[in-house]
Design a protein around this motif. Structure first.
Motif, mmCIF file in Angstrom:
data_model
loop_
_atom_site.group_PDB
_atom_site.id
_atom_site.type_symbol
_atom_site.label_atom_id
_atom_site.label_comp_id
_atom_site.label_asym_id
_atom_site.label_seq_id
_atom_site.Cartn_x
_atom_site.Cartn_y
_atom_site.Cartn_z
ATOM 1 N N TYR A 315 11.930 -15.053 -0.445
ATOM 2 C CA TYR A 315 11.571 -14.840 0.965
ATOM 3 C C TYR A 315 11.970 -16.051 1.803
ATOM 4 O O TYR A 315 12.487 -15.918 2.913
ATOM 5 N N LYS A 428 7.705 -11.104 11.891
ATOM 6 C CA LYS A 428 8.249 -10.449 10.699
ATOM 7 C C LYS A 428 9.502 -11.180 10.193
ATOM 8 O O LYS A 428 10.439 -11.407 10.950
ATOM 9 N N ASP B 49 4.491 -4.447 6.133
ATOM 10 C CA ASP B 49 5.807 -5.041 5.884
ATOM 11 C C ASP B 49 6.250 -4.939 4.427
ATOM 12 O O ASP B 49 7.371 -5.311 4.095
ATOM 13 N N TRP B 50 5.368 -4.437 3.578
ATOM 14 C CA TRP B 50 5.764 -4.118 2.202
ATOM 15 C C TRP B 50 6.207 -2.646 2.135
ATOM 16 O O TRP B 50 6.991 -2.272 1.282
ATOM 17 N N TYR B 52 7.481 -0.716 4.800
ATOM 18 C CA TYR B 52 8.596 -0.302 5.653
ATOM 19 C C TYR B 52 9.591 -1.447 5.826
ATOM 20 O O TYR B 52 9.192 -2.600 5.910
ATOM 21 N N ASP B 53 10.878 -1.106 5.924
ATOM 22 C CA ASP B 53 11.875 -2.146 6.142
ATOM 23 C C ASP B 53 12.007 -2.437 7.641
ATOM 24 O O ASP B 53 11.269 -1.882 8.462
ATOM 25 N N LYS B 54 12.980 -3.294 7.980
ATOM 26 C CA LYS B 54 13.151 -3.722 9.368
ATOM 27 C C LYS B 54 13.318 -2.557 10.325
ATOM 28 O O LYS B 54 12.874 -2.588 11.470
ATOM 29 N N SER B 55 13.989 -1.497 9.859
ATOM 30 C CA SER B 55 14.232 -0.356 10.755
ATOM 31 C C SER B 55 13.110 0.674 10.712
ATOM 32 O O SER B 55 13.222 1.729 11.330
ATOM 33 N N ASN B 57 12.091 2.256 7.997
ATOM 34 C CA ASN B 57 12.230 3.225 6.898
ATOM 35 C C ASN B 57 11.323 2.824 5.741
ATOM 36 O O ASN B 57 11.127 1.636 5.482
ATOM 37 N N THR B 58 10.798 3.822 5.030
ATOM 38 C CA THR B 58 9.920 3.486 3.912
ATOM 39 C C THR B 58 10.715 2.836 2.782
ATOM 40 O O THR B 58 11.845 3.225 2.493
ATOM 41 N N ILE B 59 10.120 1.828 2.180
ATOM 42 C CA ILE B 59 10.735 1.147 1.037
ATOM 43 C C ILE B 59 10.290 1.914 -0.207
ATOM 44 O O ILE B 59 9.116 1.891 -0.586
#
Lengths: 457, 206
Positions: A315, A428, B49-50, B52-55, B57-59
């Motif tokens: 990270y 973020k 933040d675990w 969903y990604d930056k856009s 979308n689900t991870i």
């Protein structure tokens, strides 16, 4: 019976012990802010309850507030709603509010002490984990959740299990360039983020007794980062000198009586602690963090150790075995309830005077309160910052927590004088490197991680 | 006695494994989602933040996005809930559907917040925790039982007695919170205050 400082204060506040071991603890003062209070007021309304004692509450807006153009309406609608809600709640329940623009507004843990609301021997709570800051005055001060905010509003009490006692002693003389922030970062790296969970910590030894009140606040502030309920330091002449004449301290005869009381607040020689640690000031040097919790810290010239938590290093974009010296950074944040007081700003200003920041770095200096801001301006510190290319902003929590507009973009490195380097804490994807104000100032000038000591000889 | 919390006594459910240590409340619910003025709807941003990604979308490989895992029991690594005091972390877990959180170690404020919101924090030892993770890995449908009255947690090959403060246990079983209790003692509190030194020192009219 010999008692610790913590026991003396705690025991004086027990209204009643209840079966099973919990106690009803009386709270002398509660600070509230816009983020963790709205649901508590809503709870009071739903139950048809009032506030127990409006004199024992102080409110301010800090977490959500913008640090530029504070005279204009808050742009972000949800932030505005929370700040407005606080205002409405304070009006409805008749509570004193140091709102946006008020001369006493600021970060909740900065204004309490500077207004003399925080006094030795008190129990103090706030819906904010850094309430431990007030322990610098010899208070039992700790963060609570919103349900507990509501409980204190309604009854001025909490139902608690008494924590265990820990003492951390640091003796010796700190070397040049090593500050209160480095001392607490060092201790946290030794104990880890959960090392003091379940304990109330007393900081003792010459390193702390030689500190100013503001330095003591920096230390106590970060007690929570090793899991402690709170941290405190026995009040002494330094404490009394700081408080004398502040707006809310007892006056006249009551002040004399108060000082007598403050002088009883120390751990008796024979007092027993559940756990003790001792460190030597000689082993503490300027510190930085490399990972994603405040325990992941090293001496600034040391290499990142071999660790299991590779997710954290990924990270941070860092590798085991490398040192951070020379690492390019993009942001520097000087502020937060840890390091935004006048002495912090003075130490930064004295370092940067006559120097310029590196071109590629954004530097934000955010005073902890309106009072700190005014004082800094009257001393000409704002001009020193502006001449160095730093932004000198208006008071608030700012880039400490990624809640207001001051955020660090994803992937960017920020050397920060705040208290947490958690993933996403400053926005973020932001990469936080915790450090002292002096180290942060040196990094701002060079645009990379530097050992401040090389400038000091 | 208004506003009862949800009562809780026995929870029988599959569990969601979350084998990471030192999970702070900024991970459970990032600060940018703390702007609500009520307690509802935080579940959709739990572990935001675990998940969903930056856009946005689900991870896919994150445990909450993997339909193999479900249930109202969350089993998490050591020192769960450290950091900020935000009760929103407990609200998010509750809103998402968790009623029991199991770990070998909880941060203090998080534990208090859980207890005040109808979530039972169950402490088991490291070995038991690893056994839970292994059992779920072998069979994600492994059923766990948390019996608050008996203070027992079992499933996945473990059967342990867990500790809970007797006062909070009664509160959880009956859906009561501390305010109900404190208001019953308000006269004692007032009597205490009258004689309390710090209070007297700060009375300007004395």
């Amino acid at each position: 019976m010999a008692k610790t400082l913590f026991d003396k204060i705690w025991d004086q506040h027990v209204v009643k012990s209840i079966p099973g071991g919990r106690q009803i603890l009386f709270i002398d003062h509660q600070f509230i802010h816009e983020v963790t209070s709205p649901q508590a007021f809503e709870g009071l309304r739903r139950r048809g309850l009032g506030v127990y004692d409006t004199n024992k509450i102080t409110a301010t807006a800090d977490h959500n507030v913008p640090t530029v153009n504070q005279h204009l309406p808050i742009v972000e609608p949800l932030s505005k709603k929370q700040v407005d809600t606080l205002e409405n709640n304070c009006q409805q329940f008749n509570l004193p509010l140091f709102g946006l623009g008020h001369e006493k507004q600021g970060i909740v843990h900065v204004i309490g002490p500077e207004q003399g609301i925080t006094q030795p021997g008190m129990t103090i709570v706030c819906g904010d984990s850094h309430t431990s800051t007030h322990g610098a005055f010899g208070c039992v001060a700790f963060g609570i959740g919103t349900s507990q905010v509501e409980q204190v509003l309604a009854s001025q009490c909490l139902v608690l299990q008494k924590p265990k006692r820990m003492r951390i002693t640091v003796e010796g003389k700190l070397s040049k360039g090593t500050t209160a922030k480095d001392v607490i970062l060092y201790i946290i790296s030794q104990l880890g983020t959960g090392g003091a969970t379940g304990y109330f910590v007393e900081y003792a030894g010459s390193v702390f007794t030689n500190m100013s009140m503001e330095e003591r606040m920096t230390v106590c502030n970060m007690s929570i980062e090793m899991g402690a309920r709170g941290g405190l330091i026995a009040p002494d002449e330094t404490t009394i000198d700081y408080l004398r004449g502040r707006p809310n301290v007892p006056k006249g005869k009551q002040w004399v009586q108060a000082v007598e009381y403050y002088k009883t607040l120390f751990s008796d020689q024979a007092a027993q602690f559940d756990l003790e640690y001792s460190y030597d000031a000689q082993n503490i040097t300027p510190r930085i963090t490399y990972g994603t919790n405040p325990g992941m810290g090293i001496g600034i010239d040391e290499a990142i150790p071999m660790i299991d938590n590779l997710k954290a290093l990924k990270y941070m974009g860092l590798e085991q075995g490398e040192t951070l010296i020379g690492k390019e950074i993009q942001y520097v944040f000087i502020g937060s309830c840890t390091n935004s007081r006048i002495e912090d700003l003075r130490s930064v200003a004295s370092f940067v005077q006559g120097k310029k920041k590196a071109d590629h770095v954004n530097v934000w200096v955010v005073p902890g309160s309106k009072k700190v801001e005014t004082q800094a301006v009257s001393e000409g510190l704002d001009q020193i910052f502006l001449n160095a290319g730093f932004e000198f902003r208006a008071p608030g929590c700012s880039a400490c927590l990624g809640m207001n507009e001051d955020k660090i973009p994803a992937g960017k490195y920020c050397v920060s004088t705040s208290n947490r380097n958690f993933e996403g804490r400053q926005g973020k994807g932001s990469r936080t490197i915790l450090a002292s104000p002096m180290t942060a100032a040196a990094c701002a000038i060079e645009g990379k991680i530097v050992d401040v000591r090389k400038w000091l000889n | 006695m208004v506003e009862l919390m949800e009562k809780i006594s026995v929870i029988r459910s599959a569990a969601v494994p979350f084998p990471y240590e030192n999970i702070d409340t900024d991970q459970i619910i990032p600060a940018r989602f703390l702007k609500a003025t009520d307690r509802l709807g935080f579940g959709k941003n739990l572990f935001r933040d675990w998940r969903y990604d930056k856009s946005g979308n689900t991870i896919k490989d994150f445990v909450l996005n993997n339909s193999v895992y479900s249930g109202s029991v969350l089993i998490a690594g050591k020192n769960f809930g450290c950091g900020s005091s935000r009760e929103h972390a407990a609200w998010a877990l509750f809103d998402y559907g968790f009623r029991v959180v199991v770990s070998s170690f909880f941060a203090d404020i998080f534990r208090a917040n859980a207890l005040n919101n109808g979530i039972v924090p169950v402490v088991i030892n490291e070995n038991q925790l690893h056994q839970c993770f292994e059992s779920i890995e072998k069979d994600p449908n492994t059923s766990f039982v948390m019996d608050l009255t008996k203070q027992q947690f079992s499933g996945g090959g473990i059967d342990v007695d867990f500790e809970i403060d007797p006062y909070k246990k009664e509160c959880l079983l009956n859906g009561l919170d501390d305010i109900d209790f404190l208001l019953q003692h308000i006269d004692e509190i007032k009597a205490f205050e009258k004689e309390h030194l710090v209070h007297k020192l700060n009375q300007t009219d004395v």
